[in-house]
Design an enzyme around this catalytic site. Structure first.
Site, short mmCIF file in Angstrom:
data_model
loop_
_atom_site.label_atom_id
_atom_site.label_comp_id
_atom_site.label_asym_id
_atom_site.label_seq_id
_atom_site.Cartn_x
_atom_site.Cartn_y
_atom_site.Cartn_z
N ASP A 1 -2.85 9.34 -10.26
CA ASP A 1 -2.75 8.26 -11.25
C ASP A 1 -1.31 8.10 -11.74
OD1 ASP A 1 -5.44 7.83 -11.02
OD2 ASP A 1 -5.98 8.81 -12.92
N GLU B 1 -4.80 2.08 -4.21
CA GLU B 1 -3.34 2.14 -4.20
C GLU B 1 -2.72 0.87 -3.66
OE1 GLU B 1 -4.73 4.05 -0.31
OE2 GLU B 1 -5.41 3.92 -2.38
N ASN C 1 -3.70 12.68 -3.61
CA ASN C 1 -4.93 12.97 -4.37
C ASN C 1 -5.58 14.26 -3.90
OD1 ASN C 1 -5.05 10.90 -6.26
ND2 ASN C 1 -6.05 9.48 -4.87
N ASP D 1 0.85 -1.18 0.00
CA ASP D 1 0.00 0.00 0.00
C ASP D 1 0.89 1.24 0.00
OD1 ASP D 1 -3.07 0.84 0.72
OD2 ASP D 1 -1.63 2.27 1.56
N HIS E 1 -6.49 13.92 -8.74
CA HIS E 1 -6.45 12.50 -9.09
C HIS E 1 -5.55 12.21 -10.29
CE1 HIS E 1 -9.39 10.95 -6.23
NE2 HIS E 1 -10.04 12.09 -6.39
#
Length: 325
Positions: free
Chosen positions: A196, A222, A187, A179, A192
């Site tokens: 990404d 994630e 974010n 993670d 976002h």
């Protein structure tokens, strides 16, 4: 000249030259004069099409066709039988029964040969394009479009296959969950689109850090999963430590700001008592949760135990929980 090739199997040199000159503008042509060479060359060059005479000095064309179709390496190659024998109906029936796609009787009209060869080559190209399209569809069905690593569905299927192999051969197997630390803040702060790019970058570093036999998959958000076949605790820790170190040394520039990343990892070994991959992933998820609570940027190992956990699906935590993340 196209990428197609035709293998002519004809022991009469004049006839072989006539066939070659008839179709040389349609494909690259290779000629042999006996059945033994035909079988060897067909395996070596994998021609798009074979023009096969029946009467050969060593093995007759029917036997050559039979052997071609019995060999996994050549069974897909279409064969047109060409012969001067007079028992046309019987030969034609025999040829089709052995897997030939067409039949031409000598003496032949050159335009007939051209037309039939052209038809078969077009069919071969069509099959080739269809196979390529099917492979592309299979790839798209297995890969996460953002990170280009395997998606959750493929990863779980691959993990089940590895567990079955482990139980069958008595090898070791490790599973890890990864993670990205404080990903929610990226974010929230940069948007976002930036998030990404970070996900894609982390996946790329992971792919280059793992061994060829390891499998990386995006499980959602994630979170990523890793399957490490034939790997004990020490071997898995070595791979994951290298991965964690490379991620921590990565620096991303987002909106002109320098951003450093870390990851937390939960690791477990797979037990023969595990009923499915979910049992191992729940342990890895529990270890990941502990790694987060202990301060992130670390690997926590959860040993395998009998599969007596409730049949709920992982994850146990909420990957979008800001405090956890």
């Amino acid at each position: 000249m196209s990428d197609d090739s035709v293998l002519i199997v004809e022991d009469i040199r004049v006839m072989a030259k006539l066939l070659e000159s008839t179709i040389s503008d349609l494909a690259e042509v290779r000629a042999v004069d006996c059945g033994t060479d035909a079988l060897r060359v067909a395996r070596d060059i994998q021609p798009s099409l074979i023009l096969l005479d029946i009467v050969l000095p060593d093995i007759d064309g029917f036997e050559v066709c039979k052997r071609l179709k019995a060999d996994d390496a050549t069974r897909h190659i279409p064969v047109i039988i060409i012969t001067g024998l007079h028992t046309e109906t019987e030969d034609e029936t025999s040829g089709f029964a052995l897997g030939a796609v067409d039949y031409i009787l000598k003496p032949f009209e050159r335009e007939i040969v051209r037309a039939r060869v052209k038809t078969q080559l077009e069919l071969v190209r069509g099959r080739r394009e269809l196979e390529a399209a099917n492979k592309e569809l299979a790839y798209l069905a297995a890969v996460d479009p953002l990170t280009k690593c395997f998606n959750r569905r493929y990863f779980l299927s691959a993990a089940e296959s590895e567990i079955a192999r482990m139980k069958r051969h008595g090898t070791e197997l490790a599973v890890a969950m990864i993670d990205i630390d404080r990903f929610k803040s990226i974010n929230d702060r940069f948007g976002h689109e930036a998030g990404d790019k970070v996900l894609a970058n982390v996946a790329e570093v992971c792919e280059h850090s793992l061994r060829r036999e390891d499998t990386l998959g995006r499980l959602g958000g994630e979170e990523f999963g890793i399957i490490l076949p034939a790997t004990d605790h020490d071997g898995a820790m070595e791979v994951l430590q290298r991965l964690k170190s490379r991620i921590s040394h990565q620096v991303s520039v987002i909106a002109r700001e320098t951003v450093s990343l870390t990851i937390s990892i939960g690791l477990t070994d797979v037990s023969g008592d595990d009923g499915s991959v979910d049992d191992a992933l729940r342990r890895a998820d529990k270890a990941l949760y502990t790694a987060k609570k202990l301060g992130r940027n670390r690997i926590v190992y959860e040993p395998s135990t009998p599969a007596d956990l409730p049949p709920s699906s992982f994850p146990m935590h909420d990957p979008h929980d800001g405090d956890f993340n």
